[in-house]
Write an enzyme that holds these catalytic residues in place. Structure first.
Site, PDB file in Angstrom:
ATOM      1  N   GLY A  93      -6.371   5.027   2.212  1.00 28.63           N
ATOM      2  CA  GLY A  93      -5.693   4.601   0.982  1.00 28.63           C
ATOM      3  C   GLY A  93      -4.205   4.875   1.011  1.00 28.63           C
ATOM      4  N   HIS A 138      -1.072  -1.014   6.666  1.00 30.88           N
ATOM      5  CA  HIS A 138      -2.481  -1.298   6.363  1.00 30.88           C
ATOM      6  C   HIS A 138      -2.683  -2.800   6.116  1.00 30.88           C
ATOM      7  CE1 HIS A 138      -2.148   2.968   4.739  1.00 30.88           C
ATOM      8  NE2 HIS A 138      -3.125   3.091   5.623  1.00 30.88           N
ATOM      9  N   GLN A 150     -11.252  15.673   8.696  1.00 30.69           N
ATOM     10  CA  GLN A 150     -10.204  15.494   9.696  1.00 30.69           C
ATOM     11  C   GLN A 150      -8.919  16.247   9.348  1.00 30.69           C
ATOM     12  OE1 GLN A 150     -10.189  11.101   9.107  1.00 30.69           O
ATOM     13  NE2 GLN A 150      -7.980  11.265   9.341  1.00 30.69           N
ATOM     14  N   GLY A 203      -4.614   0.736  13.889  1.00 28.57           N
ATOM     15  CA  GLY A 203      -3.193   0.618  14.204  1.00 28.57           C
ATOM     16  C   GLY A 203      -2.823   1.398  15.451  1.00 28.57           C
ATOM     17  N   VAL A 247       3.705  -1.260  12.295  1.00 33.88           N
ATOM     18  CA  VAL A 247       4.640  -1.889  11.354  1.00 33.88           C
ATOM     19  C   VAL A 247       5.682  -0.832  10.965  1.00 33.88           C
ATOM     20  CG1 VAL A 247       4.882  -3.028   9.115  1.00 33.88           C
ATOM     21  CG2 VAL A 247       2.836  -3.416  10.512  1.00 33.88           C
ATOM     22  N   MET A 302       5.734   2.966   9.383  1.00 35.10           N
ATOM     23  CA  MET A 302       5.184   3.148   8.033  1.00 35.10           C
ATOM     24  C   MET A 302       4.006   4.103   8.086  1.00 35.10           C
ATOM     25  SD  MET A 302       5.429  -0.403   6.082  1.00 35.10           S
ATOM     26  CE  MET A 302       7.019  -1.182   5.880  1.00 35.10           C
ATOM     27  N   SER A 303       3.926   4.946   7.064  1.00 38.87           N
ATOM     28  CA  SER A 303       2.837   5.913   6.981  1.00 38.87           C
ATOM     29  C   SER A 303       2.692   6.333   5.523  1.00 38.87           C
ATOM     30  CB  SER A 303       3.193   7.145   7.834  1.00 38.87           C
ATOM     31  OG  SER A 303       2.401   8.247   7.445  1.00 38.87           O
ATOM     32  N   SER A 304       1.460   6.609   5.122  1.00 38.27           N
ATOM     33  CA  SER A 304       1.249   7.093   3.745  1.00 38.27           C
ATOM     34  C   SER A 304       2.032   8.378   3.527  1.00 38.27           C
ATOM     35  CB  SER A 304      -0.229   7.340   3.492  1.00 38.27           C
ATOM     36  OG  SER A 304      -0.962   6.171   3.793  1.00 38.27           O
ATOM     37  N   ARG A 305       2.215   9.159   4.591  1.00 38.59           N
ATOM     38  CA  ARG A 305       2.915  10.447   4.464  1.00 38.59           C
ATOM     39  C   ARG A 305       4.421  10.275   4.281  1.00 38.59           C
ATOM     40  NH1 ARG A 305      -1.388  12.276   8.183  1.00 38.59           N
ATOM     41  NH2 ARG A 305      -2.557  13.885   7.068  1.00 38.59           N
TER      42      ARG A 305
HETATM   43  P1  AMP Z   1      -4.632   5.831   7.500  1.00 37.22           P
HETATM   44  O1  AMP Z   1      -4.852   5.321   6.109  1.00 37.22           O
HETATM   45  O2  AMP Z   1      -3.314   6.506   7.695  1.00 37.22           O
HETATM   46  O3  AMP Z   1      -5.806   6.593   8.031  1.00 37.22           O
HETATM   47  O4  AMP Z   1      -4.534   4.523   8.407  1.00 37.22           O
HETATM   48  C1  AMP Z   1      -5.531   3.538   8.402  1.00 37.22           C
HETATM   49  C2  AMP Z   1      -5.279   2.572   9.527  1.00 37.22           C
HETATM   50  O5  AMP Z   1      -4.002   1.960   9.361  1.00 37.22           O
HETATM   51  C3  AMP Z   1      -5.265   3.252  10.908  1.00 37.22           C
HETATM   52  O6  AMP Z   1      -5.913   2.403  11.840  1.00 37.22           O
HETATM   53  C4  AMP Z   1      -3.801   3.367  11.191  1.00 37.22           C
HETATM   54  O7  AMP Z   1      -3.511   3.404  12.572  1.00 37.22           O
HETATM   55  C5  AMP Z   1      -3.271   2.097  10.560  1.00 37.22           C
HETATM   56  N1  AMP Z   1      -1.845   2.228  10.281  1.00 37.22           N
HETATM   57  C6  AMP Z   1      -1.223   3.249   9.629  1.00 37.22           C
HETATM   58  N2  AMP Z   1       0.111   3.065   9.634  1.00 37.22           N
HETATM   59  C7  AMP Z   1       0.346   1.898  10.288  1.00 37.22           C
HETATM   60  C8  AMP Z   1       1.526   1.163  10.628  1.00 37.22           C
HETATM   61  N3  AMP Z   1       2.732   1.594  10.290  1.00 37.22           N
HETATM   62  N4  AMP Z   1       1.379   0.018  11.315  1.00 37.22           N
HETATM   63  C9  AMP Z   1       0.138  -0.433  11.674  1.00 37.22           C
HETATM   64  N5  AMP Z   1      -1.015   0.210  11.382  1.00 37.22           N
HETATM   65  C10 AMP Z   1      -0.905   1.362  10.714  1.00 37.22           C
END
Ligand code: AMP
Length: 284
Positions: free
Chosen positions: A31, A37, A61, A147, A176, A184-187
């Site tokens: 999320g 995503h 995790q 990703g 991305v 990009m990252s949720s963090r």
């Molecule tokens: P997460 O919600 O962080 O566990 O990520 C869910 C999925 O989205 C994972 O397969 C991640 O590798 C992918 N993901 C997260 N950030 C990116 C990004 N910037 N570009 C592409 N995929 C991403």
């Protein structure tokens, strides 16, 4: 779009879709959705009849000292975003749906999980492998999208898919990035504005590695040094690791030859730990 909370309901829909010979594309997430995503979702939409996205902040995790409690959660905003991209089902279970009372079975992928993120975050990949196994078992997807930002995670999931005999094809989607290059990252939401701007140094360092490689540098430790020095030039950055490893088995390499090499980094900015990578010698 239907939001499903119960594992049994998700499993029964998945059974029905299989009976109807629908191709199911699955995007597992935690999320706090962003463009990264959404790129996975778009890819899934193109390649599958039915798209299922899971939203589950997986407690196993996270290590006890990590950010499980303060991890960003906003199911309403996430669901609104997913509806726009024609997602068919959102699977958003409570923890007790995934980890049933008395839960005691974990999936451990040997070898690949001991280095890099596995070394810095003990138990992390056991949690990832366990939840992905439960989710795959529930959804039984034909395709699952991950990703390449989480390169080691991709390796672990490909291995467990093969070893446990899941009939799921793993599709890997490029990272991305924000305008300045930060992955990009949720963090990223935890970063201050200043940290966020400065954190693009990570991508610049990885680009320098690519450039050095393009200009003929084949010595892995020189490549690592280029990345380290660049990141260290930013006073707000604290390097956790810089690794130059085989993209197949994540073993360290000395000389870069014909096979794919992963340059992977983890860097802290304040309380936030960011990861990123590039692949040298990428085979198409
Ligand atoms: P997460 O919600 O962080 O566990 O990520 C869910 C999925 O989205 C994972 O397969 C991640 O590798 C992918 N993901 C997260 N950030 C990116 C990004 N910037 N570009 C592409 N995929 C991403």
């Amino acid at each position: 779009m239907e939001i499903i909370n119960r594992k049994q309901r998700m499993a029964s829909i998945a059974r029905k879709l299989r009976r109807e010979s629908k191709t199911v594309g699955f995007v597992p997430t935690m999320g706090a959705l962003h463009e990264g995503h959404i790129t996975l979702v778009k890819e899934a939409r193109q390649m599958s009849d039915i798209v299922i996205v899971s939203i589950f902040v997986n407690p196993t995790q996270f290590a006890p000292n990590e950010d499980f409690d303060r991890y960003p959660r906003d199911l309403t905003a996430d669901a609104a975003m997913l509806a726009e991209y024609e997602v068919d089902y959102v699977f958003a279970p409570e923890t007790s749906e995934i980890y049933v009372p008395g839960f005691s079975t974990y999936v451990y992928v040997d070898g690949l999980t001991e280095t890099l993120e596995g070394a810095s975050r003990p138990g992390h990949f056991r949690g990832v492998a366990t939840v992905v196994t439960i989710l795959f078992n529930t959804v039984r997807p034909d395709l699952a999208f991950f990703g390449s930002k989480d390169a080691q995670q991709v390796g672990v999931i490909k291995r467990l898919t093969r070893d446990l005999g899941f009939e799921t094809e793993i599709v890997v989607v490029p990272t991305v990035r924000e305008e300045l290059g930060l992955a990009m990252s949720s963090r990223n939401a935890y970063l201050s504005e200043e940290e966020r701007a400065k954190a693009s140094i990570i991508y610049h360092a990885l680009r320098d590695a690519k450039l050095a490689f393009k200009n003929g540098e084949r010595n892995a430790s020189t490549i690592a040094q280029i990345v380290e020095e660049k990141i260290a030039s930013e006073p707000l950055a604290r390097i956790d690791y810089v690794a130059v490893v085989s993209n197949d088995d994540l073993e360290p390499v000395e000389k870069i030859e014909d096979s794919e090499v992963l340059v992977a980094v983890a860097v802290r900015f304040g309380k936030v730990r960011l990861i990123d990578n590039v692949v040298l010698n990428r085979k198409q």
